[in-house]
Design an enzyme around this catalytic site. Sequence first.
Site, mmCIF file in Angstrom:
data_model
loop_
_atom_site.group_PDB
_atom_site.id
_atom_site.type_symbol
_atom_site.label_atom_id
_atom_site.label_comp_id
_atom_site.label_asym_id
_atom_site.label_seq_id
_atom_site.Cartn_x
_atom_site.Cartn_y
_atom_site.Cartn_z
ATOM 1 N N GLU A 136 -2.514 11.873 2.672
ATOM 2 C CA GLU A 136 -3.341 11.446 3.797
ATOM 3 C C GLU A 136 -3.154 12.417 4.955
ATOM 4 O OE1 GLU A 136 -2.728 7.393 5.082
ATOM 5 O OE2 GLU A 136 -4.810 7.265 5.743
ATOM 6 N N GLU B 144 0.871 -1.191 0.000
ATOM 7 C CA GLU B 144 0.000 0.000 0.000
ATOM 8 C C GLU B 144 0.896 1.225 0.000
ATOM 9 O OE1 GLU B 144 -2.910 0.179 3.209
ATOM 10 O OE2 GLU B 144 -2.735 2.360 3.302
#
Length: 362
Positions: free
Chosen positions: A116, A111
């Site tokens: 974010e 990932e």
Amino acid sequence: MRLASSLASTLLVSPTLVLGAYNLVRDYSGTNFFSGWDFYGNYDNLTNGDVIYVNQTNATNLAYRNSVRITSQDYFPIGTVWVMDAAHMPFGCSVWPSIWTKGVNWPIGGEIDIIEGVNLMTYNQMALHTENGCTQSTTLTQSGQTGSTNCSSVAGCTVVEEQASSYGSSFASAGGGVWATQLDTSGIYVWFWTRDNIPSSVSSATDTIDPSTWGTPSAAYPSSSCNISEFFTPQQLVVDITLCGDWAGGATVYQATCGGDGTADACYLDNVIGNGTNYNNAYFEINYIKAFTVNSTVLSPTTSGGSAVLETSTSTATSIAASGTGASTQSGSGAAATWNPLHAYAAVVGTTAISALSWLLL
Ligand SMILES: *[C@@H]1O[C@H](CO)[C@@H](O)[C@H](O)[C@H]1NC(C)=O
Ligand SMILES: *[C@@H]1O[C@H](CO)[C@@H](O)[C@H](O)[C@H]1NC(C)=O
Ligand SMILES: *[C@@H]1O[C@H](CO)[C@@H](O)[C@H](O)[C@H]1NC(C)=O
Ligand SMILES: *[C@@H]1O[C@H](CO)[C@@H](O)[C@H](O)[C@H]1NC(C)=O
Ligand SMILES: *[C@@H]1O[C@H](CO)[C@@H](O)[C@H](O)[C@H]1NC(C)=O
Ligand SMILES: *[C@@H]1O[C@H](CO)[C@@H](O)[C@H](O)[C@H]1NC(C)=O
Ligand SMILES: *[C@H]1O[C@H](CO)[C@@H](O)[C@H](O)[C@H]1NC(C)=O
């Protein structure tokens, strides 16, 4: 919660970047933005946020709001550069947006968290998440600050952006910016430029793009301590917004930038059950997301084995047909944005007790 580790300050050796051009294979923008994505259609059972990723349109559970989680139908191989230009990223207390990538059998297959943040954080945090055995090298050059070097830890191997205006209201005030992410056998690298600093090799890139001139990345994960071919299968893009949940809703994380009484329920009680006006900034305004690959190919997932197979065709952006499916056209008084037909939006639309966190494409 700003990560305090200063490991990054000791990092000296330049990464070896693969030189050469990557070729455009996908251009998610304009009225075609929503072509080529799948909508999740379930409540957030991934990060335990208080949202339903539409389609569950008739939900009556007031613990949830509607949001969106879209995943690209295409998988992009090792040998890809993604470029994302955004004018606005979602932010606000309880808001947790991300643009990230994952393998077909996530969490196996790696990932990459490119963008974010949570709540009123003022900086972007990048990370890799992998199975055991991948770490961030302690000898590399990056401008960001390393938090954890263990990519299989719960937090992943995190790097905090050190440049200004990488998240939240300051990102929006700067007119947004561009992230470029290189997934290569030599390593994984993320660059960030605010609007005024985007190199012309990025802003003028059409058919090809070449990362070799971009200089020091914000985050660098060279293959010297993480065998990219071993820990990363082809990756699909994910764009989502959740509310509270495992990161934004953590009592101390929430209190750090949003205050409140420090209880476990504060994030939820102070925001989610409100009337939606808290979410005036909880929208994406994305100018484009482009994918460039070495072999001009994209991949489609197989249902087993965690690998992906080559598609027979290598269609480019211009051949992706426009489709209205999934492009919600709800609007309401809580939506603060000025709509622009060239842009894709996610916005909170708050006029009733059950607000909708919805994508808008007008
Ligand atoms: C989330 O819910 C969907 C739909 O029920 C299900 O297919 C999926 O396996 C669930 N994921 C997790 C991690 O529980
Ligand atoms: C919501 O969806 C369920 C399952 O499809 C259905 O049984 C129910 O009648 C729907 N409720 C409303 C209010 O539409
Ligand atoms: C590109 O294609 C060549 C020839 O098929 C292959 O050897 C190489 O591994 C491919 N590279 C990537 C990054 O897919
Ligand atoms: C990384 O974290 C995982 C999970 O906590 C742990 O099992 C592993 O030993 C750690 N690896 C290193 C190199 O510290
Ligand atoms: C990296 O992983 C690939 C795939 O598992 C393997 O073929 C290769 O030998 C590994 N490279 C190193 C240096 O361990
Ligand atoms: C929504 O909530 C905010 C904050 O509590 C409040 O200031 C505003 O008046 C409310 N609006 C409506 C329409 O109830
Ligand atoms: C999901 O939304 C689409 C588009 O609005 C609709 O066609 C479809 O029936 C919905 N599916 C479910 C399971 O709600």
